[in-house]
Design an enzyme around this catalytic site. Structure first.
Site, PDB file in Angstrom:
ATOM      1  N   CYS A 161     -26.734  -2.001  -8.273  1.00 41.42           N
ATOM      2  CA  CYS A 161     -27.967  -2.250  -7.530  1.00 41.42           C
ATOM      3  C   CYS A 161     -27.690  -2.842  -6.154  1.00 41.42           C
ATOM      4  CB  CYS A 161     -28.862  -3.172  -8.332  1.00 41.42           C
ATOM      5  SG  CYS A 161     -29.049  -2.576 -10.003  1.00 41.42           S
ATOM      6  N   ARG A 163       0.807  -1.224   0.000  1.00 36.84           N
ATOM      7  CA  ARG A 163       0.000   0.000   0.000  1.00 36.84           C
ATOM      8  C   ARG A 163       0.848   1.285   0.000  1.00 36.84           C
ATOM      9  NH1 ARG A 163      -5.169   0.073   2.333  1.00 36.84           N
ATOM     10  NH2 ARG A 163      -4.602  -1.892   3.327  1.00 36.84           N
ATOM     11  N   ARG A 180     -13.195  -0.729  -1.864  1.00 40.68           N
ATOM     12  CA  ARG A 180     -12.702  -0.475  -0.505  1.00 40.68           C
ATOM     13  C   ARG A 180     -13.735   0.200   0.415  1.00 40.68           C
ATOM     14  NH1 ARG A 180      -9.054   2.356   0.703  1.00 40.68           N
ATOM     15  NH2 ARG A 180      -8.256   1.046   2.365  1.00 40.68           N
TER      16      ARG A 180
HETATM   17  C1  LIG Z   1      -0.879  -7.924   2.028  1.00 39.71           C
HETATM   18  C2  LIG Z   1       0.492  -8.337   2.409  1.00 39.71           C
HETATM   19  C3  LIG Z   1       1.552  -7.425   2.361  1.00 39.71           C
HETATM   20  C4  LIG Z   1       1.376  -5.984   2.003  1.00 39.71           C
HETATM   21  O1  LIG Z   1       0.630  -5.254   2.897  1.00 39.71           O
HETATM   22  P1  LIG Z   1       0.500  -3.663   2.697  1.00 39.71           P
HETATM   23  O2  LIG Z   1      -0.377  -3.229   3.780  1.00 39.71           O
HETATM   24  O3  LIG Z   1      -0.098  -3.433   1.358  1.00 39.71           O
HETATM   25  O4  LIG Z   1       1.870  -3.094   2.793  1.00 39.71           O
HETATM   26  C5  LIG Z   1       2.817  -7.893   2.660  1.00 39.71           C
HETATM   27  N1  LIG Z   1       3.034  -9.188   2.996  1.00 39.71           N
HETATM   28  C6  LIG Z   1       2.040 -10.084   3.068  1.00 39.71           C
HETATM   29  C7  LIG Z   1       2.342 -11.470   3.440  1.00 39.71           C
HETATM   30  C8  LIG Z   1       0.740  -9.690   2.778  1.00 39.71           C
HETATM   31  O5  LIG Z   1      -0.261 -10.580   2.857  1.00 39.71           O
END
Ligand SMILES: *Cc1c(COP(=O)(O)O)cnc(C)c1O
Length: 421
Positions: free
Chosen positions: A346, A278, A314
């Site tokens: 919908c 993210r 989201r």
């Molecule tokens: C989803 C995930 C991430 C990334 O998480 P962010 O919040 O997008 O940084 C990293 N490692 C694992 C194992 C994940 O499942």
């Protein structure tokens, strides 16, 4: 910081006006800024400078191959969670020795795929998975490099749907059982332990849970070494949060996070891996949509957009907030209005924001959802037979469609009608 700013009264992605993209590709669409993606990657890379490290982009947050190519060329590895993601990463040109395979439910077919194609390591999440991996590797005459994901039982203080590091979550093995599981690993012929993995959740806005988890990992490293295991790599997961609203306090920076890593595990001499998703992609993308109607309800105004929950789920799934701004810059002192901002699907859940006060907009106007680069396009569906919306990548004054909008014919051609009908 991102590269989506108003210039000459119109919102731009780097040097490209969003209205120009809208005119060429239609709405809704996602648009990503190369400069922002690279900037965020480099923040992490720099934060870990001086330690042997690899930043593996969690590609589940944004998996378009053009984005993967961009980041891989800057030196990123990839954290993949499925055979499909593995195939995408390889197709985008990511060297297999920079691909890490995470996930609680890896199938034998996925293990075979990664072992055959090459892999940096598997992050193993359970004993049955470890036994299966060992068997698959032996069949292929290989030894699979592994870390074991431990669940440190730390409260990440984030949304329940994205917390992963409490003992009630399905992820990893309980840290209290780690020594026994590492002992088992040492006896399996098809796996070689190289380290420890941990990932406690997503959208963390405080460093304290990371600190608690990493201190536990440091302690476990010493114990496992004393037990005779080689622990030379620590995968510390992802999860650092981003500001979704301009009014929010800023979450900790990658530099603060890097300093925390140095302080908690830096003395162990391990290679450090992190898996941010993210923070690299979230604020590097917008979803741009057009107002179809402004509808007067009994006691409120609805802003009805051409984008919907199938395009950006989201808000419906996580009660997530996205800032929504007009593409034409409001004049100072321009009229403001309060809307429920909704899509055409919908479902009452197809609501992006309730009672949102923003500059007044009207039918035909473009609006942009900020912070939509992560968990946006990748979670889209064709619910209501709405074709997947296009993705566009900008670099300075250039832009390119990196995933085209399917036509209705392309979308419906995937159905097959049995001969007996
Ligand atoms: C989803 C995930 C991430 C990334 O998480 P962010 O919040 O997008 O940084 C990293 N490692 C694992 C194992 C994940 O499942």
């Amino acid at each position: 910081m991102d590269h989506f700013l108003y210039r000459d009264g119109t919102l731009c992605a780097e040097d490209v006006a969003l209205s120009e993209i809208a005119a060429q590709v239609g709405t809704p669409f996602y648009v990503y800024s190369s400069a922002t993606l690279l900037r965020h990657f480099h923040l992490f890379d720099t934060a870990l400078a001086g330690m042997d490290h690899l930043v593996c982009f969690a590609m589940k947050s944004l998996s378009n191959q053009a984005v993967l190519r961009l980041l891989a060329e800057a030196g990123a590895g990839m954290d993949v969670v499925s055979g499909g993601e593995y195939a995408r990463a390889v197709a985008a040109g990511v060297p297999p020795e920079r691909i890490v395979f995470s996930g609680v439910g890896k199938t034998r077919a996925e293990m075979r795929q990664a072992l055959t194609g090459g892999i940096r390591q598997f992050n193993v999440e359970s004993e049955p998975e470890m036994r299966a991996l060992s068997e698959v590797a032996v069949e292929l005459g290989q030894v699979a490099p592994i870390t074991i994901r431990v669940n440190p039982d730390v409260d990440a203080r984030t949304h329940a749907k994205i917390a992963t590091g409490k003992s009630e979550n399905k992820f990893g093995i309980p840290i209290a059982r780690a020594r026994a599981v590492y002992a088992l690993a040492a006896d399996l012929p098809g796996v070689e332990v190289i380290g420890i993995d941990v990932h406690i959740g997503s959208q963390l806005t405080d460093l304290a849970p990371f600190e608690a988890a990493y201190l536990k990992v440091a302690e476990l490293t010493e114990q496992l070494r004393a037990d005779g295991h080689t622990i030379r790599r620590l995968d510390l997961g992802g999860g650092l949060g981003i500001p979704y609203a301009q009014t929010n306090e800023a979450p900790p920076s990658p530099q603060d996070y890097g300093d925390l890593i140095r302080r908690t595990v830096g003395h162990l001499g391990c290679e450090i891996e992190i898996e941010p998703g993210r923070l690299i992609s979230g604020n590097a993308g917008l979803m741009v949509s057009r107002v179809i109607y402004v509808k007067e309800g009994a006691d409120r105004q609805f802003l009805i957009l051409d984008g919907a929950m199938n395009d950006l789920i989201r808000p419906a799934m996580y009660e997530a907030h996205h800032d929504i701004v007009p593409v034409v810059e409001p004049a100072p002192g321009a009229e403001r209005a309060t809307y429920d901002i909704v899509g055409p699907v919908c479902e009452s859940g197809d609501t992006f924001a309730k009672g949102r006060t923003m500059a007044q907009v009207g039918p035909g106007d473009l609006v942009a959802f900020r912070s939509a680069g992560a968990y946006g396009a990748v979670m889209a569906s064709e619910y209501n037979s709405r074709p997947l919306i296009p993705e566009v990548l900008v670099q300075r004054d250039q832009f390119a469609v990196i995933r085209a909008r399917p036509t209705f014919d392309e979308m419906i051609a995937r159905d097959m009608i049995p001969a007996w009908l």
